[in-house]
Design a protein around this motif. Structure first.
Motif, PDB file in Angstrom:
ATOM      1  N   GLY A 418       0.832  -1.202   0.000  1.00  0.00           N
ATOM      2  CA  GLY A 418       0.000   0.000   0.000  1.00  0.00           C
ATOM      3  C   GLY A 418       0.862   1.245   0.000  1.00  0.00           C
ATOM      4  O   GLY A 418       2.044   1.213  -0.380  1.00  0.00           O
ATOM      5  N   GLY A 419       0.276   2.341   0.450  1.00  0.00           N
ATOM      6  CA  GLY A 419       1.007   3.603   0.488  1.00  0.00           C
ATOM      7  C   GLY A 419       2.025   3.640   1.621  1.00  0.00           C
ATOM      8  O   GLY A 419       2.968   4.435   1.597  1.00  0.00           O
ATOM      9  N   SER A 443       6.247  -7.224  -1.441  1.00  0.00           N
ATOM     10  CA  SER A 443       5.202  -6.266  -1.063  1.00  0.00           C
ATOM     11  C   SER A 443       3.836  -6.928  -1.099  1.00  0.00           C
ATOM     12  O   SER A 443       2.933  -6.508  -1.822  1.00  0.00           O
ATOM     13  N   MET A 445       0.318  -7.828   0.000  1.00  0.00           N
ATOM     14  CA  MET A 445      -0.830  -7.481   0.839  1.00  0.00           C
ATOM     15  C   MET A 445      -1.217  -8.730   1.636  1.00  0.00           C
ATOM     16  O   MET A 445      -1.310  -9.823   1.088  1.00  0.00           O
ATOM     17  N   GLY A 469      -3.055  -0.948   5.704  1.00  0.00           N
ATOM     18  CA  GLY A 469      -4.162  -0.259   5.048  1.00  0.00           C
ATOM     19  C   GLY A 469      -5.425  -1.106   5.097  1.00  0.00           C
ATOM     20  O   GLY A 469      -5.385  -2.302   5.417  1.00  0.00           O
ATOM     21  N   ASP A 470      -6.564  -0.473   4.767  1.00  0.00           N
ATOM     22  CA  ASP A 470      -7.842  -1.205   4.783  1.00  0.00           C
ATOM     23  C   ASP A 470      -7.825  -2.355   3.772  1.00  0.00           C
ATOM     24  O   ASP A 470      -8.384  -3.425   4.020  1.00  0.00           O
ATOM     25  N   GLY A 471      -7.137  -2.151   2.633  1.00  0.00           N
ATOM     26  CA  GLY A 471      -7.107  -3.195   1.608  1.00  0.00           C
ATOM     27  C   GLY A 471      -6.371  -4.434   2.085  1.00  0.00           C
ATOM     28  O   GLY A 471      -6.868  -5.562   1.958  1.00  0.00           O
ATOM     29  N   SER A 472      -5.197  -4.240   2.653  1.00  0.00           N
ATOM     30  CA  SER A 472      -4.422  -5.376   3.164  1.00  0.00           C
ATOM     31  C   SER A 472      -5.168  -6.059   4.304  1.00  0.00           C
ATOM     32  O   SER A 472      -5.177  -7.281   4.410  1.00  0.00           O
ATOM     33  N   MET A 475      -7.763  -8.301   3.082  1.00  0.00           N
ATOM     34  CA  MET A 475      -7.248  -9.470   2.369  1.00  0.00           C
ATOM     35  C   MET A 475      -6.886 -10.598   3.329  1.00  0.00           C
ATOM     36  O   MET A 475      -7.129 -11.759   3.043  1.00  0.00           O
ATOM     37  N   ASN A 497      -8.516   4.353   4.199  1.00  0.00           N
ATOM     38  CA  ASN A 497      -8.770   5.404   3.200  1.00  0.00           C
ATOM     39  C   ASN A 497      -9.769   4.912   2.156  1.00  0.00           C
ATOM     40  O   ASN A 497      -9.851   5.446   1.060  1.00  0.00           O
ATOM     41  N   GLY A 499     -10.086   2.182   0.291  1.00  0.00           N
ATOM     42  CA  GLY A 499      -9.680   1.628  -0.999  1.00  0.00           C
ATOM     43  C   GLY A 499      -8.186   1.510  -1.163  1.00  0.00           C
ATOM     44  O   GLY A 499      -7.420   1.690  -0.213  1.00  0.00           O
ATOM     45  N   TYR A 500      -7.819   1.231  -2.393  1.00  0.00           N
ATOM     46  CA  TYR A 500      -6.408   1.038  -2.727  1.00  0.00           C
ATOM     47  C   TYR A 500      -5.809   2.393  -3.087  1.00  0.00           C
ATOM     48  O   TYR A 500      -5.625   2.724  -4.265  1.00  0.00           O
ATOM     49  N   GLY A 501      -5.503   3.151  -2.036  1.00  0.00           N
ATOM     50  CA  GLY A 501      -5.077   4.539  -2.229  1.00  0.00           C
ATOM     51  C   GLY A 501      -3.844   4.678  -3.098  1.00  0.00           C
ATOM     52  O   GLY A 501      -3.787   5.522  -4.000  1.00  0.00           O
ATOM     53  N   CYS A 502      -2.829   3.860  -2.839  1.00  0.00           N
ATOM     54  CA  CYS A 502      -1.555   4.082  -3.553  1.00  0.00           C
ATOM     55  C   CYS A 502      -1.694   3.717  -5.028  1.00  0.00           C
ATOM     56  O   CYS A 502      -1.097   4.372  -5.886  1.00  0.00           O
ATOM     57  N   ILE A 503      -2.502   2.704  -5.329  1.00  0.00           N
ATOM     58  CA  ILE A 503      -2.640   2.327  -6.742  1.00  0.00           C
ATOM     59  C   ILE A 503      -3.513   3.361  -7.467  1.00  0.00           C
ATOM     60  O   ILE A 503      -3.301   3.657  -8.645  1.00  0.00           O
TER      61      ILE A 503
HETATM   62  C1  LIG Z   1      -1.443  -9.729  -2.747  1.00  0.00           C
HETATM   63  C2  LIG Z   1      -1.320  -8.432  -3.454  1.00  0.00           C
HETATM   64  N1  LIG Z   1      -2.251  -8.081  -4.376  1.00  0.00           N
HETATM   65  C3  LIG Z   1      -2.141  -6.895  -5.035  1.00  0.00           C
HETATM   66  C4  LIG Z   1      -1.103  -6.051  -4.795  1.00  0.00           C
HETATM   67  C5  LIG Z   1      -1.014  -4.717  -5.577  1.00  0.00           C
HETATM   68  N2  LIG Z   1      -1.272  -3.648  -4.606  1.00  0.00           N
HETATM   69  C6  LIG Z   1      -0.258  -3.013  -3.979  1.00  0.00           C
HETATM   70  S1  LIG Z   1      -0.769  -1.919  -2.872  1.00  0.00           S
HETATM   71  C7  LIG Z   1      -2.402  -2.218  -3.226  1.00  0.00           C
HETATM   72  C8  LIG Z   1      -3.483  -1.499  -2.485  1.00  0.00           C
HETATM   73  C9  LIG Z   1      -3.352  -1.621  -0.990  1.00  0.00           C
HETATM   74  O1  LIG Z   1      -4.467  -1.032  -0.363  1.00  0.00           O
HETATM   75  P1  LIG Z   1      -4.410  -0.625   1.150  1.00  0.00           P
HETATM   76  O2  LIG Z   1      -3.879  -1.746   1.958  1.00  0.00           O
HETATM   77  O3  LIG Z   1      -5.736  -0.099   1.542  1.00  0.00           O
HETATM   78  O4  LIG Z   1      -3.305   0.511   1.194  1.00  0.00           O
HETATM   79  P2  LIG Z   1      -3.369   1.977   0.512  1.00  0.00           P
HETATM   80  O5  LIG Z   1      -2.856   1.825  -0.873  1.00  0.00           O
HETATM   81  O6  LIG Z   1      -4.766   2.450   0.549  1.00  0.00           O
HETATM   82  O7  LIG Z   1      -2.427   2.792   1.323  1.00  0.00           O
HETATM   83  C10 LIG Z   1      -2.509  -3.186  -4.224  1.00  0.00           C
HETATM   84  C11 LIG Z   1      -3.786  -3.668  -4.789  1.00  0.00           C
HETATM   85  C12 LIG Z   1      -0.159  -6.468  -3.833  1.00  0.00           C
HETATM   86  N3  LIG Z   1       0.903  -5.735  -3.544  1.00  0.00           N
HETATM   87  N4  LIG Z   1      -0.303  -7.640  -3.159  1.00  0.00           N
END
Ligand SMILES: Cc1ncc(C[n+]2csc(CCOP(=O)(O)OP(=O)(O)O)c2C)c(N)n1
Ligand SMILES: [Mg+2]
Length: 616
Positions: A418-419, A443, A445, A469-472, A475, A497, A499-503
């Motif tokens: 993430g970010g 890296s 998630m 992050g919320d995305g990780s 997961m 945030n 969602g996937y803020g950094c992407i």
């Molecule tokens: C298993 C996995 N799937 C996809 C990715 C690609 N990816 C990197 S960061 C990210 C978004 C992460 O979201 P979040 O945890 O909410 O962090 P934020 O970007 O919002 O800071 C994605 C999809 C990854 N690194 N690992």
């Protein structure tokens, strides 16, 4: 006559593992701190029975997801400076393939991990067994063949006596600093249960020590000559400095020679952030202090680093046309990258010998002085973005500042995706070596929470802070329950945030429309309002949601006092990241597009590509 003992293959395997020892701080301890296990038909009867027999010497731990168990094992090994490790076993089929991602993670990060997936019957009588993938064209293939490209050593045990040479090779790989990575022993289900008369000598206790290779004389002479001629020398400290526990030697070497140091994600905390020669993060997520030097440096001593794109700015950062790299690395594969003069050696040994040979060398005083000035300038910029704020939606940097103030440099902080990795690399002020635990080779998630658990098992007396992050979190969060069950308390700071803020930011930076990253930009009927604090509570954690940076700091002060895993949730702004520092990263932008923003981004991209030093 050779004395033998009749055991099943699985019993021989577990007995052998329990007798492997190593020395940590002068104390003899088992190499394998335990085995993570989720049982199924592929391992419950054979390996399960064998693990029960040795449960006192080699404890078995049950978690909730095979990938997460392997993440915990990997983090344990990383936090143990690769001296101690864990094994992970799964059933045949989905349990096994759940571990493939983790195997890749350990492979990239050069971390020891023993994977013991069950496998199909060697005798093939009951085929196809439940979960067998069945290849039409190859009778020797099973789901476990997925591990081959991501294992340093792979073997399938189809006869009980094969475990003897297989375990010898396993230990050779897991304890070799250069080869170190995942080992997969696929254990055919019937063979796990089959008995054999094993020689008793096979089970004798063995004490493994860390191999510290010394440099070759010619390689050392070439490296010394290059460094002696350096007008603008720079050290890149990578993960190898941490694993070799070479921080003291690094500090004396650079202090004597006045050489500034910059750190990769894996190498951050090689020197404490406060060290005046530590320019901190380098590369795509680097500080302005480090990157300015990297652009000019003429001799770059790269210690224990893979030189991945984030370190080299996709190979556009090191712009001095006359530069020479010296690759001080245990692994020749890494030591020779980018036409480096290889110096194949353990980091500590290599630095000591370089220091001895360079006794009279000092970097030009201006170079060292400018470096220190650059660092002070960076520190002022960093203080601005991490300081306290009343903002209702703080930035990641402001959260990092609050965590730093609340937890201090003593805590071990962990993150992966993430970010956060970029912001943490730039802004976290690391203390002791290893207190900054980034998984930024893969890296992945979902590494974070299970990784926090593994790190805590390795460092029970440290506060472990997981930044996620919320995305990780969504997961892979199930090991919150395991951490509560096992009584290993971790502190989790969840930055929501939505969602996937950094992407999303990367998408915008490459001219893309906001699409499929933040929840609001996805196909949906309803926008979810996820109550992360309630979710964490349901898994047994203490949790709270805070509404400001000040509240976060007091919540973390409370978390420190808790004896149970604590999750603190804070809403953050998905659009802000630190502008100071940083460097270009090669992310390919479409050559043709109907979007003018993409066309603009492509023009900018092509200009940046010109900085890349092809074949250099
Ligand atoms: C298993 C996995 N799937 C996809 C990715 C690609 N990816 C990197 S960061 C990210 C978004 C992460 O979201 P979040 O945890 O909410 O962090 P934020 O970007 O919002 O800071 C994605 C999809 C990854 N690194 N690992
Ligand atoms: Mg997010």
């Amino acid at each position: 006559m050779t004395k033998t003992i009749r055991l099943t293959m699985a019993q021989a395997l577990t007995r052998f593992l329990s007798r492997q020892m190593t020395m940590v701080d002068g104390k003899k301890v088992p190499v394998f701190a335990g085995v993570w296990a989720i049982f199924g038909h592929g391992n419950v009867a054979g390996l399960g029975e064998a693990l029960y027999q040795v449960r006192e010497e080699l404890p078995t731990y049950r978690a909730h997801n095979e990938q997460a168990m392997a993440h915990a094992a990997i983090a344990f090994a990383k936090a143990s400076f690769r001296q101690r490790m864990m094994a992970v076993t799964s059933s045949v089929g989905p349990g096994a393939t759940n571990m493939v991602t983790a195997a890749a993670l350990a492979h990239v990060n050069r971390l020891p991990l023993l994977l013991l997936p069950g496998d199909v019957f060697a005798n093939r009588v009951p085929d196809p067994v439940l979960q067998q993938v069945e290849s039409f064209g190859d009778g020797t293939v099973s789901a476990n063949d997925c591990f081959r490209p991501v294992s340093r050593y792979f073997d399938r045990i189809t006869r009980p006596e094969q475990i003897i040479p297989a375990l010898a090779r396993t230990m050779a790989v897991l304890t070799d600093p250069a080869e170190c990575g995942p080992v997969t022993l696929a254990l055919c289900q019937d063979v796990q249960a089959e008995a054999y008369d094993y020689p008793e000598s096979f089970f004798e206790e063995r004490v493994w020590t860390r191999r510290r290779q010394r440099p070759d004389r010619d390689e050392l002479a070439a490296a010394v000559a290059a460094l002696k001629s350096a007008k603008k020398p720079l050290v890149i400290a990578g993960g190898g400095v941490i694993y070799s526990q070479a921080s003291k030697e690094l500090a004396s070497f650079v202090e004597a020679a006045g050489i500034p140091v910059c750190e990769t994600q894996g190498g951050k905390s090689s020197l404490p952030d406060v060290h005046p020669l530590n320019m901190a993060a380098v590369g795509v997520t680097g500080t302005s202090a480090a990157n300015r030097l990297a652009q000019e440096a003429d001799v770059i001593l790269a210690v224990g680093t893979r030189l991945q794109d984030f370190t080299t700015g996709s190979w556009a950062l090191f712009q001095n046309a006359e530069k020479t790299f010296i690759g001080l690395n245990v692994q020749p594969f890494d030591a020779t990258k980018h036409r480096a003069l290889p110096l194949v050696a353990d980091a500590r040994e290599g630095l000591e010998e370089l220091a001895a040979a360079l006794k009279d060398y000092r970097a030009p005083i201006d170079w060292t002085g400018n470096a220190k000035g650059g660092k002070e300038e960076w520190q002022r910029a960093a203080a601005k973005v991490t300081g306290p704020t009343n903002a209702s939606l703080p930035s990641d940097a402001q959260v990092i500042g609050a965590v730093q103030r609340a937890m201090g440099a003593q805590a071990t902080v962990l993150h992966a995706a993430g970010g956060l990795p970029g912001e943490m690399h730039k802004l976290w002020q690391a203390g002791a070596p290893g207190s900054y635990h980034a998984e930024y080779g893969f890296s992945c998630m979902g590494y974070e929470i299970a990784g926090g658990l593994g790190a805590k098992m390795a460092k029970p007396n440290d506060e472990v802070v997981v930044m996620i992050g919320d995305g990780s979190y969504l997961m892979l969060n199930s090991e919150i329950a395991t951490s509560v069950m096992l009584g290993h308390k971790i502190n989790i700071v969840l930055l929501d945030n939505r969602g996937y803020g950094c992407i999303n930011r990367l998408q915008m930076g490459t001219g893309g429309a906001n699409f499929n990253n933040l929840l609001k930009d996805t196909k949906h009927e309803v926008l979810p309002e996820i109550d992360f604090a309630a979710h964490a509570r349901s898994l047994g954690a203490i949790s709270e949601k805070v509404a400001s940076i000040a509240e976060l700091e007091s919540a973390l002060a409370r978390a420190k006092q808790n004896d149970r895993t604590t999750v603190v949730v804070i809403d953050t702004d998905p659009l802000i990241s630190t502008e100071d520092g940083g460097f270009w990263w090669d992310v390919a932008v479409p050559e043709v597009s109907a979007r003018s923003q993409v066309n603009d981004a492509r023009r900018n991209y092509e200009a940046k590509q010109k900085l890349q030093r092809v074949g250099d």
